[in-house]
Design a protein around this motif. Structure first.
Motif, PDB file in Angstrom:
ATOM      1  N   TYR A 161      38.199  29.544  30.441  1.00 15.65           N
ATOM      2  CA  TYR A 161      39.105  30.193  31.720  1.00 15.65           C
ATOM      3  C   TYR A 161      39.426  31.759  31.381  1.00 15.65           C
ATOM      4  O   TYR A 161      38.935  32.610  31.984  1.00 15.65           O
ATOM      5  N   PHE A 162      39.998  31.988  30.169  1.00 13.57           N
ATOM      6  CA  PHE A 162      40.047  33.330  29.575  1.00 13.57           C
ATOM      7  C   PHE A 162      39.033  34.206  29.462  1.00 13.57           C
ATOM      8  O   PHE A 162      38.901  35.404  29.631  1.00 13.57           O
ATOM      9  N   LEU A 190      37.959  36.603  31.864  1.00 13.54           N
ATOM     10  CA  LEU A 190      38.396  38.147  31.785  1.00 13.54           C
ATOM     11  C   LEU A 190      37.932  39.294  31.114  1.00 13.54           C
ATOM     12  O   LEU A 190      38.340  40.441  31.112  1.00 13.54           O
ATOM     13  N   ILE A 227      46.254  45.655  38.521  1.00 14.34           N
ATOM     14  CA  ILE A 227      47.561  45.549  38.927  1.00 14.34           C
ATOM     15  C   ILE A 227      47.759  46.875  39.637  1.00 14.34           C
ATOM     16  O   ILE A 227      47.494  47.895  39.277  1.00 14.34           O
ATOM     17  N   ALA A 250      52.081  44.428  41.582  1.00 15.54           N
ATOM     18  CA  ALA A 250      51.392  43.320  42.322  1.00 15.54           C
ATOM     19  C   ALA A 250      50.057  43.174  41.816  1.00 15.54           C
ATOM     20  O   ALA A 250      49.333  44.092  41.308  1.00 15.54           O
ATOM     21  N   VAL A 251      49.273  41.969  42.138  1.00 15.31           N
ATOM     22  CA  VAL A 251      47.844  42.017  42.036  1.00 15.31           C
ATOM     23  C   VAL A 251      47.017  42.586  43.207  1.00 15.31           C
ATOM     24  O   VAL A 251      47.468  42.398  44.233  1.00 15.31           O
ATOM     25  N   GLN A 306      42.788  39.552  44.080  1.00 13.18           N
ATOM     26  CA  GLN A 306      43.699  38.160  44.247  1.00 13.18           C
ATOM     27  C   GLN A 306      42.709  37.073  44.277  1.00 13.18           C
ATOM     28  O   GLN A 306      43.074  36.048  43.654  1.00 13.18           O
ATOM     29  N   LEU A 366      41.184  36.147  40.573  1.00  8.05           N
ATOM     30  CA  LEU A 366      42.243  36.118  39.418  1.00  8.05           C
ATOM     31  C   LEU A 366      43.160  34.615  39.909  1.00  8.05           C
ATOM     32  O   LEU A 366      43.403  33.908  38.991  1.00  8.05           O
ATOM     33  N   GLY A 367      43.210  34.611  41.216  1.00  9.62           N
ATOM     34  CA  GLY A 367      44.130  33.332  41.927  1.00  9.62           C
ATOM     35  C   GLY A 367      43.030  32.238  41.568  1.00  9.62           C
ATOM     36  O   GLY A 367      43.813  31.090  40.999  1.00  9.62           O
ATOM     37  N   LEU A 407      41.004  31.504  39.152  1.00  6.39           N
ATOM     38  CA  LEU A 407      41.045  31.280  37.489  1.00  6.39           C
ATOM     39  C   LEU A 407      42.187  30.669  36.996  1.00  6.39           C
ATOM     40  O   LEU A 407      42.420  29.624  36.329  1.00  6.39           O
ATOM     41  N   ALA A 408      43.444  31.357  37.676  1.00  5.46           N
ATOM     42  CA  ALA A 408      44.770  31.036  37.148  1.00  5.46           C
ATOM     43  C   ALA A 408      44.961  29.630  37.714  1.00  5.46           C
ATOM     44  O   ALA A 408      45.666  28.513  37.118  1.00  5.46           O
ATOM     45  N   GLU A 409      44.469  29.188  38.868  1.00  2.01           N
ATOM     46  CA  GLU A 409      44.742  27.809  39.502  1.00  2.01           C
ATOM     47  C   GLU A 409      43.993  26.943  38.722  1.00  2.01           C
ATOM     48  O   GLU A 409      44.568  25.979  38.279  1.00  2.01           O
ATOM     49  N   TYR A 425      43.040  27.060  35.361  1.00  8.13           N
ATOM     50  CA  TYR A 425      43.676  27.012  34.173  1.00  8.13           C
ATOM     51  C   TYR A 425      44.940  26.033  34.296  1.00  8.13           C
ATOM     52  O   TYR A 425      45.264  25.289  33.672  1.00  8.13           O
ATOM     53  N   GLN A 426      45.770  26.500  35.283  1.00  4.64           N
ATOM     54  CA  GLN A 426      47.115  25.740  35.415  1.00  4.64           C
ATOM     55  C   GLN A 426      46.773  24.297  35.802  1.00  4.64           C
ATOM     56  O   GLN A 426      47.533  23.433  35.222  1.00  4.64           O
TER      57      GLN A 426
END
Lengths: 312, 312
Positions: B97-98, B101, B110, B118-119, B124, B127-128, B130-132, B134-135
């Motif tokens: 995931y990382f 980036l 940013i 904010a992003v 959005q 990044l959203g 990938l973050a999702e 990963y989480q």
């Protein structure tokens, strides 16, 4: 005098210039010309370790221990002290501003909801501060990267030469951890060394000392600061003094592998006594980095040098 | 049989366990026990290169070319295929995931305004996503890092041993680029090698082949996949076959340094013919990574292995 030794010339004859070299030199040239017009100071900060390939189709290489901490933090402080900065760094080593994100989990800072992707409330201050600093300085920062020893030396030579237009406004801060030994291209095997051949003997040649042509030919008017990293305290000041006497540049910063983040010794060609910089425990508590003090100290020396050397 | 060679035992006697070893082993133990209770599959993915120090107070080391691309992308695909993953990786190499980036400039994503951080709108979605991802997977992912060859081998042994509780649910995917040569601690100089000593001769010993005790003693019930990286195409299939015959594990994936992102050869102990995986130009256009296909292929082989070996 070290310049009479032709080994540095032979190195450039035997090792081809890196890919993308001319494009990089053009970027550097333009950056220096614009700074010279504005009479801005420019610091070349070199950072990170160089690799020495053991095979032409490289699988294995010798590397120098360096995360790029010294160089990347110093670059920030030079920017904040009003310098423009050429950051000549090992690819993927630490970079100014971005270094503060290492070890942080960016995906934990992001909040994803069905209609929005946002920076989490508790990370806004930190991330905002860094982004703001970066955005404020990015036009004064030119990032150029290298991997191998040979790439580094080609780029160092070219950058120093392009900086001549800046005269004594130029400062060279040579914090990269440059290999002392290498295997000449002609002695490298073409393919990956097979482990079935039994134990491996490597014979490494000395890398020519590039400080000699750098000081005399490539950057004769710049203020030049080099580093000396040792692991043995008893050799530190002697080695730093020796380097200064041999190459006739301006400052050598001596540091020990184990204490380099809290203690350095500055040896200056203009003063008989070495100066120590040491972080106190209250400095450490307040998050002061030693590079802040090093840059502050060097700026004063560079001021003096500039006053002595500017023309007209 | 390779096991009769005691050199792997001597290696562990001569090279001390890494700092924080017991803490890491406890994390691995707990992760495996919980997976075993749920009858989840676990993949150990090793990734990145190992370093071989040349000095005890390490300034210089030999490294293997590896960014960790194969391992970090494979770890993602194992997670998406329903595996839990122990990601045993070189410190600062690419991570699942990382890795997406890398080369992206987070500070440009940013937006800082006086009352908000904010992003940026156009970042959005990426990044959203990938973050999702990963989480969603983070609880199924255990990250353990190493730097030196010795650290890696200690952690590999311990992880394999802890995975025994999983029986044939365990898959070992050995994508790390492990050094073939090293300098025994007893032959290392204490301090930084001085360049004033002239050219440098290094004598490196062969690293014991750990696949032998791994297959036979540490992970006798796991499904084991190893890699063979070559630069010479004519040696590729022969070398892969040789490895399989020598160590009696399950799959060897052969790949060439220059084509490893688009072409691999799978040699399986259960089938007479090697299988090729090659990305087509339409795969490349669609952003398909070869690791997606490798993991898909291995999952089928692991299914079969599990069906053949599960008890009760």
């Amino acid at each position: 005098m070290a310049l009479e030794d032709p080994s540095w010339k032979i190195f450039f004859e035997e090792n081809p210039m890196p890919i993308g070299f001319h494009e990089n030199v053009n970027l550097i040239k333009e950056f220096c010309q614009q700074a010279a017009m504005k009479k801005n100071r420019v610091a070349l900060v070199t950072s990170g370790g160089t690799t020495v390939p053991l095979e032409q189709n490289t699988v294995r290489f010798i590397d120098n221990f360096s995360a790029g901490t010294r160089g990347s933090s110093s670059a920030e402080y030079f920017l904040e002290a009003g310098y423009q900065v050429i950051f000549l760094h090992r690819s993927k080593s630490l970079e100014p501003y971005f270094r503060h994100l290492v070890g942080k989990n960016i995906f934990e800072m992001i909040e994803v909801s069905p209609d929005n992707v946002a920076v989490g409330k508790k990370h806004q201050l930190e991330l905002g501060k860094l982004a703001e600093k970066y955005q404020r300085h990015r036009c004064d920062l030119l990032m150029i990267s290298f991997s191998t020893l040979s790439d580094y030396l080609w780029l160092l030579q070219a950058t120093a030469q392009q900086m001549q237009i800046l005269g004594p406004l130029a400062l060279l801060y040579l914090a990269a951890a440059v290999s002392d030994f290498y295997i000449p291209a002609s002695q490298m095997p073409c393919h990956k060394i097979q482990s079935s051949g039994g134990p491996l003997s490597l014979s490494l040649q000395l890398v020519p000392k590039m400080l000699a042509p750098l000081v005399t030919l490539w950057a004769p008017n710049a203020f030049i600061v080099s580093f000396k990293l040792e692991t043995n305290e008893t050799l530190l000041e002697t080695k730093s003094n020796e380097a200064l006497l041999k190459y006739h540049h301006h400052v050598v910063i001596g540091n020990l592998l184990n204490s380099r983040k809290v203690h350095v010794v500055l040896v200056d060609s203009n003063s008989p006594n070495a100066e120590e910089i040491r972080l106190s425990s209250s400095d450490l508590e307040n998050g002061i980095e030693i590079e802040f003090k090093i840059v502050e100290n060097l700026k004063i020396r560079h001021d003096q040098y500039y006053a002595d050397h500017k023309t007209g």
